[in-house]
Design a protein around this motif. Structure first.
Motif, PDB file in Angstrom:
ATOM      1  N   VAL A  34       2.126  64.591   0.619  1.00 56.83           N
ATOM      2  CA  VAL A  34       1.189  64.891   1.702  1.00 56.83           C
ATOM      3  C   VAL A  34       0.031  65.738   1.173  1.00 56.83           C
ATOM      4  CG1 VAL A  34       2.962  64.717   3.486  1.00 56.83           C
ATOM      5  CG2 VAL A  34       2.546  66.906   2.383  1.00 56.83           C
ATOM      6  N   GLU A  35      -0.886  66.071   2.069  1.00 56.83           N
ATOM      7  CA  GLU A  35      -2.052  66.871   1.696  1.00 56.83           C
ATOM      8  C   GLU A  35      -1.636  68.104   0.895  1.00 56.83           C
ATOM      9  OE1 GLU A  35      -4.316  67.711   5.217  1.00 56.83           O
ATOM     10  OE2 GLU A  35      -4.351  65.609   5.793  1.00 56.83           O
ATOM     11  N   GLY A  36      -2.314  68.323  -0.226  1.00 51.63           N
ATOM     12  CA  GLY A  36      -2.009  69.455  -1.093  1.00 51.63           C
ATOM     13  C   GLY A  36      -1.086  69.105  -2.253  1.00 51.63           C
ATOM     14  N   ASP A  37      -0.376  67.991  -2.162  1.00 53.42           N
ATOM     15  CA  ASP A  37       0.507  67.561  -3.254  1.00 53.42           C
ATOM     16  C   ASP A  37      -0.313  66.912  -4.373  1.00 53.42           C
ATOM     17  OD1 ASP A  37       2.863  68.422  -2.061  1.00 53.42           O
ATOM     18  OD2 ASP A  37       3.261  66.486  -1.102  1.00 53.42           O
ATOM     19  N   HIS A  38       0.310  66.775  -5.528  1.00 49.52           N
ATOM     20  CA  HIS A  38      -0.345  66.120  -6.664  1.00 49.52           C
ATOM     21  C   HIS A  38       0.651  65.192  -7.350  1.00 49.52           C
ATOM     22  CE1 HIS A  38       1.660  69.592  -8.481  1.00 49.52           C
ATOM     23  NE2 HIS A  38       1.731  68.848  -9.575  1.00 49.52           N
ATOM     24  N   PHE A  39       0.114  64.275  -8.157  1.00 48.21           N
ATOM     25  CA  PHE A  39       0.962  63.355  -8.913  1.00 48.21           C
ATOM     26  C   PHE A  39       0.183  62.835 -10.111  1.00 48.21           C
ATOM     27  CE2 PHE A  39      -1.225  60.890  -5.686  1.00 48.21           C
ATOM     28  CZ  PHE A  39      -1.662  59.768  -6.356  1.00 48.21           C
ATOM     29  N   GLY A  40       0.897  62.247 -11.058  1.00 46.97           N
ATOM     30  CA  GLY A  40       0.267  61.664 -12.241  1.00 46.97           C
ATOM     31  C   GLY A  40       0.200  62.590 -13.439  1.00 46.97           C
ATOM     32  N   GLU A  41       0.639  63.815 -13.274  1.00 45.33           N
ATOM     33  CA  GLU A  41       0.510  64.788 -14.369  1.00 45.33           C
ATOM     34  C   GLU A  41       1.449  64.511 -15.537  1.00 45.33           C
ATOM     35  OE1 GLU A  41       3.811  66.386 -11.880  1.00 45.33           O
ATOM     36  OE2 GLU A  41       1.934  65.365 -11.463  1.00 45.33           O
ATOM     37  N   ILE A  42       2.601  63.909 -15.297  1.00 50.90           N
ATOM     38  CA  ILE A  42       3.564  63.668 -16.379  1.00 50.90           C
ATOM     39  C   ILE A  42       2.958  62.739 -17.434  1.00 50.90           C
ATOM     40  CG2 ILE A  42       5.839  62.718 -16.953  1.00 50.90           C
ATOM     41  CD1 ILE A  42       5.932  65.366 -15.399  1.00 50.90           C
ATOM     42  N   GLY A  43       2.348  61.655 -16.994  1.00 45.48           N
ATOM     43  CA  GLY A  43       1.721  60.718 -17.934  1.00 45.48           C
ATOM     44  C   GLY A  43       0.585  61.353 -18.710  1.00 45.48           C
ATOM     45  N   VAL A  44      -0.158  62.230 -18.051  1.00 42.78           N
ATOM     46  CA  VAL A  44      -1.297  62.890 -18.704  1.00 42.78           C
ATOM     47  C   VAL A  44      -0.806  63.922 -19.722  1.00 42.78           C
ATOM     48  CG1 VAL A  44      -3.273  64.409 -18.320  1.00 42.78           C
ATOM     49  CG2 VAL A  44      -2.816  62.535 -16.741  1.00 42.78           C
ATOM     50  N   ILE A  45       0.143  64.742 -19.326  1.00 41.13           N
ATOM     51  CA  ILE A  45       0.614  65.826 -20.201  1.00 41.13           C
ATOM     52  C   ILE A  45       1.374  65.276 -21.408  1.00 41.13           C
ATOM     53  CG2 ILE A  45       2.207  67.793 -20.350  1.00 41.13           C
ATOM     54  CD1 ILE A  45       1.461  68.360 -17.378  1.00 41.13           C
ATOM     55  N   TYR A  46       2.271  64.328 -21.165  1.00 35.84           N
ATOM     56  CA  TYR A  46       3.136  63.836 -22.237  1.00 35.84           C
ATOM     57  C   TYR A  46       2.678  62.518 -22.855  1.00 35.84           C
ATOM     58  CZ  TYR A  46       6.240  67.486 -20.588  1.00 35.84           C
ATOM     59  OH  TYR A  46       6.766  68.693 -20.221  1.00 35.84           O
ATOM     60  N   GLY A  47       1.671  61.891 -22.283  1.00 34.49           N
ATOM     61  CA  GLY A  47       1.181  60.624 -22.815  1.00 34.49           C
ATOM     62  C   GLY A  47       2.215  59.509 -22.707  1.00 34.49           C
ATOM     63  N   CYS A  48       3.073  59.605 -21.715  1.00 35.61           N
ATOM     64  CA  CYS A  48       4.138  58.608 -21.547  1.00 35.61           C
ATOM     65  C   CYS A  48       3.795  57.650 -20.393  1.00 35.61           C
ATOM     66  CB  CYS A  48       5.470  59.296 -21.259  1.00 35.61           C
ATOM     67  SG  CYS A  48       5.485  60.269 -19.747  1.00 35.61           S
ATOM     68  N   ARG A  49       4.592  56.623 -20.258  1.00 41.15           N
ATOM     69  CA  ARG A  49       4.395  55.656 -19.174  1.00 41.15           C
ATOM     70  C   ARG A  49       4.625  56.335 -17.821  1.00 41.15           C
ATOM     71  NH1 ARG A  49       3.734  50.581 -20.945  1.00 41.15           N
ATOM     72  NH2 ARG A  49       4.244  50.186 -23.118  1.00 41.15           N
ATOM     73  N   ARG A  50       4.020  55.773 -16.787  1.00 40.17           N
ATOM     74  CA  ARG A  50       4.168  56.319 -15.437  1.00 40.17           C
ATOM     75  C   ARG A  50       5.624  56.221 -15.002  1.00 40.17           C
ATOM     76  NH1 ARG A  50      -0.393  59.246 -14.394  1.00 40.17           N
ATOM     77  NH2 ARG A  50      -2.260  57.977 -14.667  1.00 40.17           N
ATOM     78  N   THR A  51       6.116  57.272 -14.348  1.00 35.56           N
ATOM     79  CA  THR A  51       7.521  57.342 -13.971  1.00 35.56           C
ATOM     80  C   THR A  51       7.799  56.833 -12.568  1.00 35.56           C
ATOM     81  OG1 THR A  51       7.228  59.625 -13.244  1.00 35.56           O
ATOM     82  CG2 THR A  51       7.937  59.286 -15.528  1.00 35.56           C
ATOM     83  N   ALA A  52       6.758  56.542 -11.799  1.00 33.22           N
ATOM     84  CA  ALA A  52       6.928  56.057 -10.428  1.00 33.22           C
ATOM     85  C   ALA A  52       5.704  55.270 -10.010  1.00 33.22           C
ATOM     86  CB  ALA A  52       7.151  57.225  -9.475  1.00 33.22           C
ATOM     87  N   THR A  53       5.839  54.522  -8.933  1.00 30.38           N
ATOM     88  CA  THR A  53       4.716  53.837  -8.317  1.00 30.38           C
ATOM     89  C   THR A  53       4.287  54.653  -7.104  1.00 30.38           C
ATOM     90  OG1 THR A  53       5.462  51.664  -9.048  1.00 30.38           O
ATOM     91  CG2 THR A  53       3.995  51.712  -7.146  1.00 30.38           C
ATOM     92  N   ILE A  54       3.010  54.919  -7.007  1.00 26.92           N
ATOM     93  CA  ILE A  54       2.477  55.691  -5.883  1.00 26.92           C
ATOM     94  C   ILE A  54       1.627  54.770  -5.031  1.00 26.92           C
ATOM     95  CG2 ILE A  54       1.183  57.731  -5.172  1.00 26.92           C
ATOM     96  CD1 ILE A  54       3.642  58.366  -6.927  1.00 26.92           C
ATOM     97  N   ILE A  55       1.961  54.696  -3.735  1.00 34.19           N
ATOM     98  CA  ILE A  55       1.241  53.809  -2.820  1.00 34.19           C
ATOM     99  C   ILE A  55       0.695  54.639  -1.663  1.00 34.19           C
ATOM    100  CG2 ILE A  55       1.479  51.849  -1.237  1.00 34.19           C
ATOM    101  CD1 ILE A  55       3.788  50.894  -3.069  1.00 34.19           C
ATOM    102  N   SER A  56      -0.602  54.483  -1.408  1.00 33.26           N
ATOM    103  CA  SER A  56      -1.202  55.214  -0.290  1.00 33.26           C
ATOM    104  C   SER A  56      -0.679  54.647   1.022  1.00 33.26           C
ATOM    105  CB  SER A  56      -2.730  55.122  -0.349  1.00 33.26           C
ATOM    106  OG  SER A  56      -3.137  53.797  -0.167  1.00 33.26           O
ATOM    107  N   ARG A  57      -0.523  55.525   1.992  1.00 32.53           N
ATOM    108  CA  ARG A  57      -0.043  55.089   3.294  1.00 32.53           C
ATOM    109  C   ARG A  57      -1.160  55.133   4.331  1.00 32.53           C
ATOM    110  NH1 ARG A  57       5.088  56.453   5.749  1.00 32.53           N
ATOM    111  NH2 ARG A  57       3.888  58.156   6.625  1.00 32.53           N
ATOM    112  N   ASN A  58      -1.955  56.164   4.293  1.00 35.43           N
ATOM    113  CA  ASN A  58      -3.069  56.276   5.236  1.00 35.43           C
ATOM    114  C   ASN A  58      -4.121  57.223   4.706  1.00 35.43           C
ATOM    115  OD1 ASN A  58      -2.292  58.976   5.918  1.00 35.43           O
ATOM    116  ND2 ASN A  58      -0.804  58.157   7.339  1.00 35.43           N
TER     117      ASN A  58
END
Length: 82
Positions: free
Chosen positions: A58-82
């Protein structure tokens, strides 16, 4: 240091049900911060057949940092809801 980071920030708008990042993809973009709306976090099951919803961001949360920090593949699929 903070100014250098802030100067790299951008804005994206996504439509409902849009896939923002996909599990197992290599990171081609940075991390994301949710300012408005929410997103579903989905992970493929052990058989890699179906996506299983595991969390709502929700508002204020973040995601995608694991791939950026460690240079690894994405660990989940993120889909916008609204």
């Amino acid at each position: 240091m903070m100014e250098a980071i802030v100067s790299k920030l951008g804005t994206i708008f996504s439509t409902p049900e849009e896939e923002i990042i996909k599990q197992d993809d290599l990171p081609t973009t940075g991390m994301f911060f949710i300012s408005t709306g929410d997103c579903a976090v989905n992970v493929r099951n052990q058989q890699r057949e179906t996506l299983v919803a595991i969390r709502l961001l929700v508002e204020g949360d973040h995601f995608g940092e694991i791939g950026v920090i460690y240079g690894c593949r994405r660990t989940a699929t993120i889909i916008s809801r609204n």
